[in-house]
Each structure stands twice: as C-alpha cells, then as structure tokens.
Design an enzyme around this catalytic site. Sequence first.
Site, mmCIF file in Angstrom:
data_model
loop_
_atom_site.group_PDB
_atom_site.id
_atom_site.type_symbol
_atom_site.label_atom_id
_atom_site.label_comp_id
_atom_site.label_asym_id
_atom_site.label_seq_id
_atom_site.Cartn_x
_atom_site.Cartn_y
_atom_site.Cartn_z
ATOM 1 N N ARG A 1 16.665 16.091 63.072
ATOM 2 C CA ARG A 1 17.047 14.719 62.687
ATOM 3 C C ARG A 1 18.553 14.627 62.415
ATOM 4 N NH1 ARG A 1 19.827 11.971 58.968
ATOM 5 N NH2 ARG A 1 19.021 13.305 57.327
ATOM 6 N N ASP A 2 19.008 15.142 61.313
ATOM 7 C CA ASP A 2 20.435 15.051 60.988
ATOM 8 C C ASP A 2 21.254 15.751 62.071
ATOM 9 O OD1 ASP A 2 22.657 14.360 59.528
ATOM 10 O OD2 ASP A 2 22.064 15.385 57.693
ATOM 11 N N HIS B 1 22.186 18.708 49.759
ATOM 12 C CA HIS B 1 22.288 18.406 51.200
ATOM 13 C C HIS B 1 23.782 18.370 51.536
ATOM 14 C CE1 HIS B 1 20.937 16.078 54.890
ATOM 15 N NE2 HIS B 1 22.221 15.757 54.849
ATOM 16 N N HIS C 1 27.131 19.008 53.833
ATOM 17 C CA HIS C 1 27.748 19.197 55.147
ATOM 18 C C HIS C 1 28.931 20.157 54.985
ATOM 19 C CE1 HIS C 1 25.609 16.044 57.593
ATOM 20 N NE2 HIS C 1 25.143 15.818 56.373
ATOM 21 N N CYS D 1 27.306 12.578 60.870
ATOM 22 C CA CYS D 1 26.707 11.291 60.530
ATOM 23 C C CYS D 1 27.367 10.210 61.378
ATOM 24 C CB CYS D 1 26.883 10.992 59.046
ATOM 25 S SG CYS D 1 26.235 9.377 58.600
ATOM 26 N N ASN E 1 25.318 19.710 58.810
ATOM 27 C CA ASN E 1 24.871 20.365 57.580
ATOM 28 C C ASN E 1 25.267 21.833 57.633
ATOM 29 O OD1 ASN E 1 22.011 18.406 57.721
ATOM 30 N ND2 ASN E 1 23.201 18.591 55.868
HETATM 31 C C1 LIG Z 1 18.406 -0.001 58.330
HETATM 32 C C2 LIG Z 1 18.621 -0.846 59.568
HETATM 33 C C3 LIG Z 1 17.375 -0.903 60.409
HETATM 34 C C4 LIG Z 1 19.013 -2.255 59.131
HETATM 35 O O1 LIG Z 1 19.508 -2.951 60.248
HETATM 36 P P1 LIG Z 1 19.627 -4.527 60.254
HETATM 37 O O2 LIG Z 1 20.264 -4.932 61.549
HETATM 38 O O3 LIG Z 1 20.264 -4.987 58.986
HETATM 39 O O4 LIG Z 1 18.074 -4.895 60.197
HETATM 40 P P2 LIG Z 1 17.270 -6.182 60.488
HETATM 41 O O5 LIG Z 1 16.077 -6.106 59.592
HETATM 42 O O6 LIG Z 1 18.145 -7.413 60.467
HETATM 43 O O7 LIG Z 1 16.771 -5.970 62.003
HETATM 44 C C5 LIG Z 1 17.653 -5.998 63.117
HETATM 45 C C6 LIG Z 1 16.952 -5.431 64.333
HETATM 46 O O8 LIG Z 1 16.618 -4.063 64.104
HETATM 47 C C7 LIG Z 1 15.200 -3.879 64.214
HETATM 48 N N1 LIG Z 1 14.770 -2.908 63.204
HETATM 49 C C8 LIG Z 1 14.872 -3.040 61.864
HETATM 50 N N2 LIG Z 1 14.383 -1.940 61.279
HETATM 51 C C9 LIG Z 1 13.970 -1.116 62.262
HETATM 52 C C10 LIG Z 1 13.380 0.169 62.257
HETATM 53 N N3 LIG Z 1 13.121 0.816 61.121
HETATM 54 N N4 LIG Z 1 13.093 0.736 63.430
HETATM 55 C C11 LIG Z 1 13.358 0.096 64.598
HETATM 56 N N5 LIG Z 1 13.932 -1.129 64.671
HETATM 57 C C12 LIG Z 1 14.221 -1.726 63.497
HETATM 58 C C13 LIG Z 1 14.617 -5.271 63.975
HETATM 59 O O9 LIG Z 1 13.332 -5.362 64.553
HETATM 60 C C14 LIG Z 1 15.634 -6.131 64.661
HETATM 61 O O10 LIG Z 1 15.440 -6.013 66.070
HETATM 62 P P3 LIG Z 1 15.871 -7.214 67.081
HETATM 63 O O11 LIG Z 1 15.082 -8.398 66.605
HETATM 64 O O12 LIG Z 1 17.362 -7.380 66.917
HETATM 65 O O13 LIG Z 1 15.472 -6.667 68.423
HETATM 66 C C15 LIG Z 1 19.800 -0.288 60.404
HETATM 67 O O14 LIG Z 1 20.967 -0.407 59.668
HETATM 68 C C16 LIG Z 1 19.605 1.142 60.813
HETATM 69 O O15 LIG Z 1 18.688 1.468 61.553
HETATM 70 N N6 LIG Z 1 20.496 2.014 60.378
HETATM 71 C C17 LIG Z 1 20.399 3.425 60.747
HETATM 72 C C18 LIG Z 1 21.126 4.228 59.766
HETATM 73 C C19 LIG Z 1 20.957 5.691 60.063
HETATM 74 O O16 LIG Z 1 19.991 6.132 60.658
HETATM 75 N N7 LIG Z 1 21.958 6.459 59.643
HETATM 76 C C20 LIG Z 1 21.912 7.880 59.772
HETATM 77 C C21 LIG Z 1 20.917 8.469 58.819
HETATM 78 S S1 LIG Z 1 21.479 8.529 57.126
HETATM 79 C C22 LIG Z 1 22.267 10.010 57.040
HETATM 80 O O17 LIG Z 1 22.450 10.647 58.041
HETATM 81 C C23 LIG Z 1 22.631 10.566 55.700
HETATM 82 C C24 LIG Z 1 21.668 11.624 55.231
HETATM 83 C C25 LIG Z 1 20.269 11.075 54.986
HETATM 84 O O18 LIG Z 1 21.524 12.652 56.209
HETATM 85 C C26 LIG Z 1 22.174 12.247 53.932
HETATM 86 C C27 LIG Z 1 23.652 12.591 53.950
HETATM 87 O O19 LIG Z 1 24.096 13.423 54.762
HETATM 88 O O20 LIG Z 1 24.353 12.011 53.139
#
Ligand SMILES: CC(C)(COP(=O)([O-])OP(=O)([O-])OC[C@H]1O[C@@H](n2cnc3c(N)ncnc32)[C@H](O)[C@@H]1OP(=O)([O-])[O-])[C@@H](O)C(=O)NCCC(=O)NCCSC(=O)C[C@@](C)(O)CC(=O)[O-]
Length: 301
Positions: A15-16, A208, A210, A241, A250
């Site tokens: 994933r990450d 966690h 990096h 990220c 990581n």
């Molecule tokens: C959170 C949202 C979805 C908000 O995104 P948004 O645009 O604000 O959401 P929305 O509710 O307005 O929906 C917009 C569109 O997204 C779709 N949608 C809405 N939700 C989903 C879903 N779950 N799965 C699939 N599709 C989804 C929804 O159906 C719609 O589709 P459209 O009508 O435009 O075709 C967006 O910002 C997003 O997906 N962000 C991804 C962030 C991400 O994955 N970042 C990396 C992971 S975090 C990380 O790496 C840190 C961590 C955890 O490792 C720890 C660290 O290192 O610190």
Amino acid sequence: MALPTSIKLFEMAPRDGLQNEPGTLVPTAIKIELIERLANAGLTHIEAASFVSPKWVPQMGDASEVMHGITRKPGVVYSALTPNLKGLEGALAAGVEEVAVFGAASEAFSQKNINCSIAESLARFEPVLARANDAGIRVRGYVSCVLGCPYEGDISPHKVAEVAKALYEMGCYEISLGDTIGVGTPLAAKRMIEATRQQVPIEHLAAHFHDTYGMALANLYAVMEEGVGVIDAATAGLGGCPYAKGASGNVATEDVLYLLEGLGINTGIDLQAVIDTGIWISQQLGRKPSSKVALAKSTVG
Ligand SMILES: CC(C)(COP(=O)([O-])OP(=O)([O-])OC[C@H]1O[C@@H](n2cnc3c(N)ncnc32)[C@H](O)[C@@H]1OP(=O)([O-])[O-])[C@@H](O)C(=O)NCCC(=O)NCCSC(=O)C[C@@](C)(O)CC(=O)[O-]
C-alpha cells in the site's frame, strides 16, 4: 526505559510502498504476488490495498481485485485504507478484515491529502468506525505529519496527541504515528511520543517512520526506548506519499529486522525471504531496493 521484548511489524509495501509509484500502473498480479510472498516470509500484518478515489491515487485503483485475488494465509491480517464510508463498503465487499482511517496533525496536509480539515476528517471517520464495528472488524487510525509537515513545517507534539486521542476515543484500536516526510530526529520523536502517551496508552501506539533523511532507524530506536512496540515498515523501503513531494518510503522492513535481530528481539520473520522479496519487487519496478541490509547481503549492489 527498557526496550520492549517483542515487536509487532506492520508491513506497508503493497500500500504505502506502491501507492506513489510513478509511470505505468503496477499490474494487479504483481501486487498479489508481493502480498503472498510477504505472508510466506512470516509477516502477519500486511496493509494490502487502499480503497481511496482512483482519481486521487491511481495505483490503488485495483484494490478490490487485489483483495479478491490473494490467497489468504491463516493467521495473517490483510488490511486496507478506507478514508470514508464509500471506501469501507468497497473494503467490506472485498473481504477486508481490518481497515484504517487516516488523519493528520497538520491542517494543510489534511486538505491536500483527503480534501477536508482535521475536524471534518474526524467527523467523517465516525460513521466509518460505527459501520466497521457493526461489521465486526477492527479499525486502525493514522496521524500523518507527526514530526513535520511539507506545508506547515514544525508540528506541535500536543497537536499530534490531540488527534491521536480523538481517533483512539472514537474506537481505533491502534494509532500509527506517521513521520510522513521523514524529517524527524530521535529527540523530537521521543518528545512526540511523550506527549501522545499522555492521551493514548503506549501499547496502542505504532511508529510509522519514513526514511527521507536516513533517520528512521535512529528514531525507531528512540521510541522503542519509550515503549513503542509496533513498527510499520515497507520491504525494500518502497514508497512515498503522493501529497508529500520528495518524501521517500517507509523504513525498510529488512533494516528493521536486522536491527531487531541485533537487539535479540525475535519476530519469527525470515529476513532472507524478505530480502529476496524486496529484490524481486524492486526488479519488477526497475530499480534496486533502498534497504541497506538487502544491498549488503546480496549481489544486487
Ligand atoms: C478522501 C477522498 C476520497 C475525498 O475526495 P473528495 O473529492 O473530497 O470526495 P467526494 O466525496 O467529493 O467524492 C469525489 C469523487 O470521488 C469518489 N470517491 C469518494 N470516496 C471514494 C472512495 N473511498 N473510493 C473511490 N472513490 C471515491 C466519489 O464517488 C466521487 O466520484 P465522482 O462522482 O467524481 O466520479 C480523496 O481525497 C482521496 O481519495 N484521497 C486519497 C488520499 C490518499 O490515499 N493518500 C495517500 C494515503 S495517506 C498516507 O499515505 C499517509 C500514511 C497513512 O501512510 C501515514 C503517513 O505516512 O503519514
């Protein structure tokens, strides 16, 4: 304080590690093979996929296919990120047995990463926790930017503690504290843990980290001295990220295992099998593993 006598490793590579892979999409079959190899090496907690918007993170667009495609090994927990109810429903339909919500200790990062404020994110997670609880699955919580933010710079340990507390009180069984851009140093890491453990029991905290500045192992040792017993790591040091430009992956699982072996902490994980898996996935991605241990113990260098 004495070091913990056992450490739980939470594997992040599928994933990450892969979410930020540039260029073409990593084939689903490769992701499935990676997860299966990691399980066979002895990893018992594997973050396998992410049910986020494929427009935001294209590499995770096949989360459902990945979860359906893996042969599950008894005793291994295969988890996935779920930022909202839509993600959780997708994860449940794909048979995911543990999920994670992810917030941040930085307002700016929260906006860039999940398109809402910290307060909005916490409100969004409430129904995810309630639905997961109904479905009988555990929820992990992440706090990003615990030692610094790419947009805001320094982050107060008290802000980290506040967000961690909110996630814990909401029902997250474990709070994983992310040094998302790998800028932390040992003293800062200790201070962050000291503040957070006032709000969340230490046995419910995970590190966690990096490795952008090469400090991850030193930071891990520092927080192990504070009693942290859960470590997130990614085989081959894969990742970064999408919303933290320049951040590297990581800390490498191989390097953590080598450290733990040296400390006499047995994890039951086969270091050589992890090294081999790291070399294999790195070859698939056209690069060398960033694990120093893998490079030292193999001929890939
Ligand atoms: C959170 C949202 C979805 C908000 O995104 P948004 O645009 O604000 O959401 P929305 O509710 O307005 O929906 C917009 C569109 O997204 C779709 N949608 C809405 N939700 C989903 C879903 N779950 N799965 C699939 N599709 C989804 C929804 O159906 C719609 O589709 P459209 O009508 O435009 O075709 C967006 O910002 C997003 O997906 N962000 C991804 C962030 C991400 O994955 N970042 C990396 C992971 S975090 C990380 O790496 C840190 C961590 C955890 O490792 C720890 C660290 O290192 O610190």
